[in-house]
Design an enzyme around this catalytic site. Structure first.
Site, mmCIF file in Angstrom:
data_model
loop_
_atom_site.group_PDB
_atom_site.id
_atom_site.type_symbol
_atom_site.label_atom_id
_atom_site.label_comp_id
_atom_site.label_asym_id
_atom_site.label_seq_id
_atom_site.Cartn_x
_atom_site.Cartn_y
_atom_site.Cartn_z
ATOM 1 N N GLY A 182 49.285 1.694 15.263
ATOM 2 C CA GLY A 182 50.316 2.700 15.038
ATOM 3 C C GLY A 182 50.948 2.471 13.680
ATOM 4 O O GLY A 182 50.675 1.481 12.996
ATOM 5 N N LEU A 183 51.799 3.384 13.288
ATOM 6 C CA LEU A 183 52.464 3.301 11.997
ATOM 7 C C LEU A 183 53.405 2.094 11.921
ATOM 8 O O LEU A 183 53.858 1.572 12.952
ATOM 9 C CB LEU A 183 53.273 4.576 11.740
ATOM 10 C CG LEU A 183 52.481 5.871 11.535
ATOM 11 C CD1 LEU A 183 53.432 7.063 11.553
ATOM 12 C CD2 LEU A 183 51.690 5.823 10.234
ATOM 13 N N GLY A 226 56.717 0.340 11.842
ATOM 14 C CA GLY A 226 57.982 0.742 12.434
ATOM 15 C C GLY A 226 57.851 1.430 13.774
ATOM 16 O O GLY A 226 58.852 1.807 14.380
ATOM 17 N N SER A 227 56.618 1.582 14.259
ATOM 18 C CA SER A 227 56.416 2.266 15.549
ATOM 19 C C SER A 227 56.787 1.381 16.734
ATOM 20 O O SER A 227 57.013 1.875 17.837
ATOM 21 C CB SER A 227 54.967 2.736 15.685
ATOM 22 O OG SER A 227 54.075 1.635 15.657
ATOM 23 N N LYS A 276 54.911 -1.712 17.370
ATOM 24 C CA LYS A 276 53.721 -2.459 17.805
ATOM 25 C C LYS A 276 54.030 -3.920 18.097
ATOM 26 O O LYS A 276 53.730 -4.424 19.182
ATOM 27 C CB LYS A 276 52.624 -2.400 16.729
ATOM 28 C CG LYS A 276 52.098 -1.033 16.425
ATOM 29 C CD LYS A 276 51.010 -1.078 15.383
ATOM 30 C CE LYS A 276 51.423 -1.719 14.070
ATOM 31 N NZ LYS A 276 52.546 -1.034 13.407
ATOM 32 N N SER A 323 46.013 -1.013 11.446
ATOM 33 C CA SER A 323 44.588 -0.656 11.540
ATOM 34 C C SER A 323 44.403 0.864 11.433
ATOM 35 O O SER A 323 44.066 1.523 12.419
ATOM 36 C CB SER A 323 43.955 -1.207 12.822
ATOM 37 O OG SER A 323 44.710 -0.958 13.973
#
Length: 199
Positions: free
Chosen positions: A34-35, A37-38, A40, A108
């Site tokens: 994920g981006l 700041g998402s 993860k 990724s």
């Protein structure tokens, strides 16, 4: 770089199945993507903490941490990003072979890289967890001030701003981190692992 040629794979006496039996649970990789700041890393660590609490062998491979050591020679070009993910995939495979549930938290950004990692594993061992969060929310959070630096030109090739992120098309798990609490996300992931008889 010259590749080694005089090498032969040596089968181990103790197998992955042996380790799983001894541990009393399965092994797999939860591949969080994920981006920035998402959420993860936050969710991956919370999952790992709960697995540890339950007596399950676990380990977290985090993007920034890995770049401090194993991948400190890599930058953020497309080629280096691909090599970063290739190496992590191989490391994650070793952890799964050891009988461990390993969580990885890496942007990724490229589907092809994630697909190549998936191909390293047996069916059901690679669990892609898409931490889905709108770019606007990630920018609002910006815990490391990376988006601000990307917008100012201080960081080049930053995913979501001037480098693409290719969202998973068929992830095993999708977490809407802008809508769920961390606790809810952990419960969703653990439920999946239980349904697949991995824990």
């Amino acid at each position: 770089m010259t590749k080694a040629t005089n090498i032969t794979w040596h089968a181990t006496t103790v197998t992955k199945s042996d380790r799983r039996i001894k541990n009393g649970h399965g092994s797999s990789v939860l591949w969080f993507t994920g981006l920035s700041g998402s959420g993860k890393s936050t969710i991956a660590n919370a999952v790992s903490n709960e697995l540890h609490r339950q007596g399950i062998h676990e380990y977290v491979l985090d993007g920034d941490n890995i770049r401090h050591g194993l991948n400190r020679d890599l930058g953020f070009s497309d080629q280096d990003r691909t090599e970063n993910i290739r190496r992590i995939g191989e490391v994650a495979k070793l952890f799964v072979d050891s009988g461990t549930v390993v969580t990885t938290a890496f942007i990724s950004p490229f589907r092809s890289d994630r697909d190549q990692v998936r191909a390293l594993f047996e069916r059901g061992e690679f669990i892609e967890v898409f931490v889905d969060c709108p770019l606007e929310e990630c920018e609002r959070r910006d815990p490391k001030q990376l988006y601000a630096k990307a917008h100012s030109g201080e960081i080049k090739e930053f995913t979501g701003i001037n480098s693409p992120y290719e969202a998973p098309e068929r992830p095993e798990i999708t977490i809407r981190s802008d809508l769920l609490t961390v606790k809810d996300a952990v419960e969703q992931i653990l439920k999946y692992l239980q349904e697949k008889n991995l824990i």
